[in-house]
Design a protein around this motif. Structure first.
Motif, short mmCIF file in Angstrom:
data_model
loop_
_atom_site.label_atom_id
_atom_site.label_comp_id
_atom_site.label_asym_id
_atom_site.label_seq_id
_atom_site.Cartn_x
_atom_site.Cartn_y
_atom_site.Cartn_z
N UNK A 155 -9.28 5.54 -1.59
CA UNK A 155 -8.19 6.18 -0.85
C UNK A 155 -8.61 6.41 0.61
N UNK A 156 -7.78 5.95 1.53
CA UNK A 156 -8.08 6.04 2.96
C UNK A 156 -8.55 4.73 3.56
N UNK A 157 -8.69 3.69 2.72
CA UNK A 157 -9.26 2.44 3.22
C UNK A 157 -8.32 1.68 4.14
N UNK A 158 -7.00 1.82 3.97
CA UNK A 158 -6.08 1.10 4.84
C UNK A 158 -6.16 1.62 6.27
N UNK A 159 -6.21 2.93 6.42
CA UNK A 159 -6.23 3.53 7.75
C UNK A 159 -7.64 3.94 8.18
N UNK A 160 -8.64 3.58 7.33
CA UNK A 160 -10.05 3.79 7.67
C UNK A 160 -10.35 5.27 7.96
N UNK A 161 -9.89 6.12 7.02
CA UNK A 161 -10.09 7.56 7.13
C UNK A 161 -10.91 8.09 5.96
N UNK A 235 4.21 4.01 9.86
CA UNK A 235 4.21 4.07 8.40
C UNK A 235 2.83 3.86 7.79
N UNK A 236 1.84 3.53 8.61
CA UNK A 236 0.51 3.26 8.05
C UNK A 236 0.00 4.45 7.25
N UNK A 237 0.17 5.64 7.80
CA UNK A 237 -0.24 6.84 7.08
C UNK A 237 0.85 7.90 7.24
N UNK A 238 1.25 8.51 6.14
CA UNK A 238 0.68 8.34 4.80
C UNK A 238 1.35 7.27 3.94
N UNK A 254 -1.69 -6.15 -5.14
CA UNK A 254 -0.79 -5.74 -4.08
C UNK A 254 -0.86 -6.67 -2.87
N UNK A 255 -0.84 -6.18 -1.64
CA UNK A 255 -0.67 -7.02 -0.46
C UNK A 255 -1.98 -7.67 -0.03
N UNK A 256 -1.88 -8.97 0.32
CA UNK A 256 -3.04 -9.69 0.83
C UNK A 256 -3.24 -9.41 2.32
N UNK A 257 -2.13 -9.21 3.04
CA UNK A 257 -2.16 -8.86 4.46
C UNK A 257 -1.28 -7.64 4.69
N UNK A 258 -1.71 -6.76 5.60
CA UNK A 258 -0.89 -5.63 6.06
C UNK A 258 -0.65 -5.85 7.55
N UNK A 259 0.63 -5.97 7.94
CA UNK A 259 0.98 -6.20 9.34
C UNK A 259 1.87 -5.06 9.83
N UNK A 260 1.53 -4.50 10.99
CA UNK A 260 2.26 -3.36 11.53
C UNK A 260 2.69 -3.62 12.97
N UNK A 261 3.97 -3.34 13.25
CA UNK A 261 4.46 -3.51 14.62
C UNK A 261 4.32 -2.21 15.40
N UNK A 262 4.22 -2.34 16.73
CA UNK A 262 4.04 -1.19 17.60
C UNK A 262 5.33 -0.42 17.84
N UNK A 263 5.20 0.69 18.51
CA UNK A 263 6.31 1.60 18.75
C UNK A 263 7.07 1.23 20.04
N UNK A 264 8.22 1.87 20.23
CA UNK A 264 9.00 1.73 21.46
C UNK A 264 8.95 3.06 22.21
N UNK A 265 8.63 3.01 23.51
CA UNK A 265 8.57 4.22 24.33
C UNK A 265 9.62 4.14 25.44
#
Length: 481
Positions: A155-161, A235-238, A254-265
């Protein structure tokens, strides 16, 4: 051809090989339909639309699943504030999201499941986790069921916490938890909540936890192991951390790749209603054409922050107009069967063969859209130079390349999607037949030197929104912008 994507789980860009030859399975988180869509929602959907399109251009058959969270604490709160049934509010805003997606040309997913339609699958997943020692009914007999984060060493391995550095999960009363970081898989029905917002379960009547919903739905449609899981960086955490933990603890790859897009400011600052620096898709569409809004939202690298400021849409409009101007100017240089009414087909046929190598290289390397757009505009400039030089062969080559690249990005100006009031492909085909009949009559009038009749037909078409251009190869037509 080697595709490479950045994987959040390993924090590295690595080669992509699908689990099944020639097929890609993609799941990305859709809307929690508690309110109107905001720019972050639409940017996320657009990023994974670009990914889907490029995988298809690369020869893959892509199965896309995008969920709808239509039962959630926030939905219940908003519905109570509006004195509206929660399911009515959820459906109303689900349609608002669909309208925003459709306006910007975001492809329909293969499947778009609603959480409320998958309660049995959620019960099955909870039972598996309890059986394997990773979940437990609440200690206070509330009917809640929690995931035991201490039982899962990864637990915590996706976000390295480190788990000890994490905050408590705020999704339920901590009195029923073994550890404050344990998160809810099932939420027992509470007094005052709508009777329609509960389902029977072995642990008591209630409703699913948010994180559980996605795991159950993706497993139903893509299996226990699939290629890519996507969503916004927020959405990466939690959410995604919990999804990965509960799914892998249940024995799923489960997922072989996790891809996350950046935010809009907004001018470098996080958008916030309280300080008034927000803009939503509806407001953007009032300021610019849908094609321009899509170009703007999709022009940055998907992992980077996209900063909105007054003038952003004007700049995007100028970029789109450079492409449109080139295609319009190139039309007289093409063979009659390739002119305006046929350019769309030319783009579809050329999308694999005519796309420049530099564009492919950029897209293959973690969807480097800025580099790909640089190739697109470089090709437009080269095409304009060929027009100035009267080099028809070079013009045709540039047109094919531009059509292929814009098709791949979903920004082809000649796609019926962007023709206001133009309708479907079939309707455009019918319009083409009718207009060409008028052009033939006009050509006959000109042959007979009946200039009054020729002008009458041209004026008639013009009043209907059709522009006529006389070229060395005959008359061509286009819809007025």
């Amino acid at each position: 051809m080697t595709l490479r994507f950045h994987d959040s789980a390993t924090a590295a860009t690595r080669d992509f090989t699908p689990l099944k030859d020639g097929q890609v399975s993609l799941y990305y988180c859709g809307a929690t339909v508690q309110g109107e869509p905001h720019i972050g929602h639409v940017r996320s959907a657009l990023a994974f639309d670009q990914l889907t399109r490029w995988l298809q251009v690369s020869g893959y058959d892509v199965t896309v699943v995008r969920n709808v969270t239509d039962i959630d604490d926030k939905i219940l709160v908003k519905a109570e504030e509006n004195t509206e049934p929660w399911w009515a509010l959820a459906y109303r805003f689900e349609q608002a999201f669909e309208d925003a997606y459709d306006s910007l040309g975001i492809l329909k997913p293969t499947y778009e499941p609603r959480a409320t339609g998958h309660i049995p699958e959620m019960h099955e997943l909870i039972a598996t986790l309890i059986e394997r020692g990773h979940a437990y009914p609440a200690l206070d007999d509330s009917g809640d069921v929690y995931f035991d984060v201490r039982s899962w060493p990864q637990y915590g391995s996706l976000t390295h916490q480190n788990i000890d550095d994490m905050q408590a999960a705020p999704d339920a009363d901590p009195r029923g938890k073994r550890d404050p970081r344990d998160f809810a898989l099932w939420k027992g029905h509470k007094e005052g909540e709508p009777e329609t917002a509960k389902w029977a379960s072995p642990w008591g009547a209630g409703r699913p936890g948010w994180h559980l919903e996605c795991s159950a739905m993706v497993t139903k449609y893509l299996g226990t192991e699939f290629d890519i899981h996507g969503g916004g960086l927020d959405l990466r955490f939690p959410h995604h951390e919990n999804e990965m933990a509960q799914s892998q603890a249940a024995g799923h790859g489960f997922a072989n790749f996790w891809m996350h897009n950046g935010m809009v400011t907004y001018e470098g600052e996080k958008m916030s209603k309280s300080i008034g620096n927000t803009i939503n898709p509806r407001e953007m569409l009032e300021l610019a054409r849908p094609l321009v809004v899509r170009y703007y939202l999709g022009q940055a690298h998907y992992r980077s922050v996209l900063d909105y400021r007054p003038g952003s849409l004007t700049e995007a409009a100028a970029a789109v107009e450079r492409i449109e101007t080139f295609l319009d100017a190139a039309t007289p240089f093409l063979a009659p069967q390739e002119q305006h009414g046929r350019l769309r087909d030319l783009g579809a046929l050329s999308s694999r063969s005519a796309i420049p190598a530099k564009f492919r290289e950029a897209m293959d390397e973690d969807l480097n859209i800025p580099a790909a757009l640089a190739v697109l505009h470089e090709t437009v400039r080269a095409g304009n130079s060929a027009i100035a030089a009267g080099d028809g062969k070079a013009v045709a080559k540039a047109v094919a390349a531009v059509m292929g690249m814009t098709d791949a990005l979903g920004i082809n100006p000649l796609d019926p999607q962007w023709q206001q009031g133009s309708g479907s492909e079939a309707e455009l085909g019918a319009l083409d037949v009718l207009v060409r009949a008028q052009l033939e009559a006009r050509a006959q009038a000109r042959t007979e030197k009946n200039w009054a009749e020729s002008d009458r037909i041209r004026d008639l078409l013009g009043a209907a929104g059709v522009e006529v251009a006389d070229t060395a190869n005959g008359a061509t037509w286009s819809l007025k912008k």
